[in-house]
Enzyme design. Structure first.
Site, mmCIF file in Angstrom:
data_model
loop_
_atom_site.group_PDB
_atom_site.id
_atom_site.type_symbol
_atom_site.label_atom_id
_atom_site.label_comp_id
_atom_site.label_asym_id
_atom_site.label_seq_id
_atom_site.Cartn_x
_atom_site.Cartn_y
_atom_site.Cartn_z
ATOM 1 N N ASN A 36 0.799 -1.221 0.000
ATOM 2 C CA ASN A 36 0.000 0.000 0.000
ATOM 3 C C ASN A 36 0.839 1.283 0.000
ATOM 4 O OD1 ASN A 36 -1.732 2.127 0.871
ATOM 5 N ND2 ASN A 36 -3.200 0.646 1.650
ATOM 6 N N ASP A 38 4.085 1.664 -0.154
ATOM 7 C CA ASP A 38 5.131 1.622 -1.185
ATOM 8 C C ASP A 38 4.585 2.130 -2.517
ATOM 9 O OD1 ASP A 38 5.560 -0.614 0.843
ATOM 10 O OD2 ASP A 38 7.479 -0.725 -0.206
ATOM 11 N N GLN A 103 -2.082 0.112 5.877
ATOM 12 C CA GLN A 103 -0.763 0.714 6.086
ATOM 13 C C GLN A 103 -0.969 2.219 6.191
ATOM 14 O OE1 GLN A 103 2.047 -0.780 3.066
ATOM 15 N NE2 GLN A 103 3.273 -1.639 4.724
ATOM 16 N N GLY A 159 3.947 -0.046 9.031
ATOM 17 C CA GLY A 159 5.092 -0.139 8.134
ATOM 18 C C GLY A 159 6.400 -0.162 8.902
ATOM 19 N N ASP A 161 7.693 -2.457 11.183
ATOM 20 C CA ASP A 161 7.359 -3.778 11.710
ATOM 21 C C ASP A 161 7.897 -4.103 13.105
ATOM 22 O OD1 ASP A 161 6.742 -3.581 9.045
ATOM 23 O OD2 ASP A 161 7.578 -5.500 8.468
ATOM 24 N N ARG A 194 16.671 -8.670 9.968
ATOM 25 C CA ARG A 194 15.209 -8.839 9.902
ATOM 26 C C ARG A 194 14.623 -9.033 11.306
ATOM 27 N NH1 ARG A 194 12.046 -7.827 5.651
ATOM 28 N NH2 ARG A 194 10.619 -9.333 6.509
ATOM 29 N N TYR A 341 16.522 -3.531 10.889
ATOM 30 C CA TYR A 341 15.232 -3.149 10.321
ATOM 31 C C TYR A 341 14.698 -1.833 10.885
ATOM 32 C CZ TYR A 341 11.453 -5.223 7.475
ATOM 33 O OH TYR A 341 10.533 -5.514 6.524
ATOM 34 N N TRP A 342 13.685 -1.869 11.757
ATOM 35 C CA TRP A 342 13.111 -0.609 12.259
ATOM 36 C C TRP A 342 13.582 -0.315 13.680
ATOM 37 C CZ3 TRP A 342 10.571 2.689 9.044
ATOM 38 C CH2 TRP A 342 10.135 2.161 7.824
ATOM 39 N N GLU A 385 16.947 -1.000 0.603
ATOM 40 C CA GLU A 385 15.696 -0.886 1.356
ATOM 41 C C GLU A 385 15.882 0.043 2.559
ATOM 42 O OE1 GLU A 385 14.349 -4.674 2.795
ATOM 43 O OE2 GLU A 385 12.403 -3.894 3.460
HETATM 44 C C1 9WN Z 1 5.345 -6.573 5.858
HETATM 45 C C2 9WN Z 1 7.267 -3.546 1.582
HETATM 46 C C3 9WN Z 1 7.080 -3.560 3.091
HETATM 47 C C4 9WN Z 1 7.039 -2.132 3.671
HETATM 48 C C5 9WN Z 1 7.156 -2.114 5.192
HETATM 49 C C6 9WN Z 1 8.363 -2.938 5.599
HETATM 50 C C7 9WN Z 1 8.260 -4.362 5.044
HETATM 51 C C8 9WN Z 1 6.690 -6.284 5.190
HETATM 52 C C9 9WN Z 1 7.641 -7.410 5.524
HETATM 53 O O1 9WN Z 1 8.169 -4.312 3.634
HETATM 54 O O2 9WN Z 1 7.141 -5.002 5.641
HETATM 55 O O3 9WN Z 1 4.404 -5.645 5.416
HETATM 56 O O4 9WN Z 1 7.338 -8.552 5.152
HETATM 57 O O5 9WN Z 1 8.685 -7.187 6.164
HETATM 58 O O6 9WN Z 1 8.520 -2.941 6.979
HETATM 59 O O7 9WN Z 1 7.264 -0.787 5.649
HETATM 60 O O8 9WN Z 1 5.857 -1.506 3.280
HETATM 61 O O9 9WN Z 1 8.364 -2.766 1.218
#
Ligand code: 9WN
Length: 412
Positions: A36, A38, A103, A159, A161, A194, A341-342, A385
């Site tokens: 969404n 993205d 999202q 978003g 995660d 991850r 990651y986040w 990413e």
């Molecule tokens: C789960 C696609 C998405 C982003 C998110 C990011 C990651 C997905 C995942 O990738 O999330 O939705 O499987 O890790 O955290 O922000 O929209 O790029």
């Protein structure tokens, strides 16, 4: 030497390579579907060289809208075994196989920027898109508010995660009966970059609960252990509401209730101010606890049209002290992890949303500085990413759609 021109060409090529015709995947392998937020960013990138394709991206996203107004976080247009959890796990209805959560609703804010590039062509596209965007906004207002702030019901919705914002809430969840499943993400990229198994068990447990409750929002509000009012959802919803009101007024569309909604959301944004932390923070609705997290989402206040001198002081300090700002987690926090990651890395996409907010609010010097630093990060380390905020080294998926779009629409 890599020039701005050649980086621009590389960015276009990434968008073109990830283009499936009417929607764009975030990156090959790791994310083979339409996501969404993205997609909204991809649309902004396409608008730099193919405005029709930009509108098509948004139109495809809204073709997956559910009858009640919800716009899913993933649309599974074509089966692909490379991603877990797929449509069979989510068990959702809807016009296109999809996930059952949302999202950050930035599509309306990106649409406004695309519309402003060509208001004549944009007006005819918005005739169809605007009511759909308004319906999604109304769905969020109906189902997701707590004291006016917008709640997330799954870490994937924000978003962000595995942000530490959810640690306390996730620790209270029991996922011992989640069952066996096979992750696919760690087959594509380094597992150290991850989310952990502890997190994934809870992500899947929440999907199982949603499915069991048939994605009924009233039932989920009663029964889900995960409901957190957060800066990502609140500031993006507030920004989108303002953008819908501006476009709707200009184009003579239905704007009923939007001005009141903006007041409600402004009051909600104020409930996210954690005085002790001195920042906008996430708030667990069920326990009432603060997350105690200064994240990159805390700086989305300007995108929501909210001013804060304290956040501005923090931003200036971050721009001066972190080599590759803005980190997704405070480097001074115990939970900081530069690559996971986040929980630390810098995301060019969030930098752009912060920057667009700063520009919109007239903070041009800070917006320009953030754009310059984000541009340096991408030109030195590629269209990754996300990035280590201390060394700049790239992580996660490569040739990433939204990083390319950030280059085209904001820093290039
Ligand atoms: C789960 C696609 C998405 C982003 C998110 C990011 C990651 C997905 C995942 O990738 O999330 O939705 O499987 O890790 O955290 O922000 O929209 O790029």
């Amino acid at each position: 030497m890599t020039t701005t021109h050649s980086l621009g060409q590389a960015a276009r090529q990434i968008l073109t390579q990830n283009d499936k015709g009417s929607y764009t995947i975030p990156t090959k392998g790791l994310y083979p579907y339409q996501w969404n937020w993205d997609s909204a960013i991809a649309a902004l990138g396409f608008a730099e060289f193919d405005i029709n394709r930009a509108w098509v991206e948004l139109e495809t996203l809204f073709s997956g809208q559910w009858a009640d107004g919800m716009v899913p976080h993933i649309l599974f247009h074509q089966p692909d075994s490379g991603y877990f959890p797929g449509p069979d796990v989510w068990g959702c209805g809807g016009p296109i196989p999809s996930s059952g959560i949302i999202q950050p609703p930035i599509a309306a804010s990106m649409a406004r920027r695309i519309w402003e590039k060509d208001t004549v062509a944009g007006a005819s596209r918005m005739v169809v898109l605007y009511p759909k965007m308004l319906a999604w906004h109304r769905w969020i207002m109906q189902w997701r508010l707590d004291r006016g702030a917008v709640c997330t019901t799954h870490p994937w919705e924000t978003g962000r995660d595995n942000a530490p914002d959810w640690d306390n809430t996730m620790a209270r969840m029991n996922a011992s009966d989640v069952g066996e499943y096979t992750r696919r993400d760690t087959a594509h990229v380094n597992s150290d970059d991850r989310p952990t198994k502890f997190d994934y068990d809870r992500y899947i447990k929440l999907v199982q609960l949603g499915r069991k409750l048939n994605w009924d929002q009233a039932a989920l509000r009663e029964q889900s252990p995960f409901r957190v009012a957060d800066p990502t959802m609140t500031f993006t919803t507030l920004g989108a509401a303002r953008d819908l009101l501006a476009m709707g007024t200009e184009l003579g569309f239905d704007t009923i209730g939007l001005a009141e909604d903006i007041q409600t959301l402004e009051a909600g944004a104020a409930t996210l101010w954690n005085t002790d932390l001195g920042a906008f923070d996430s708030r667990d609705v069920l326990s009432g606890e603060w997350a105690e997290c200064l994240s990159n989402a805390s700086y989305l206040c300007w995108l929501g049209g909210i001013e804060s001198d304290q956040m501005m002081d923090r931003l200036r300090n971050t721009l001066e002290t972190v080599p590759y700002p803005v980190p997704s987690n405070d480097p001074d926090s115990d939970t900081f992890d530069a690559r996971r990651y986040w929980r630390g890395p810098t995301w060019a996409v969030v930098n752009m949303l912060i920057g667009l907010g700063l520009e919109q609010q007239g903070h041009h010097a800070e917006a320009a500085e953030l754009a310059r630093k984000t541009g340096a990060l991408i030109s030195e380390h590629g269209f990754a990413e996300y990035f280590d905020p201390l060394s700049g080294s790239p992580a996660g998926g490569k040739s990433f759609t939204w990083t390319a779009a950030v280059w085209l629409a904001w820093v290039g």
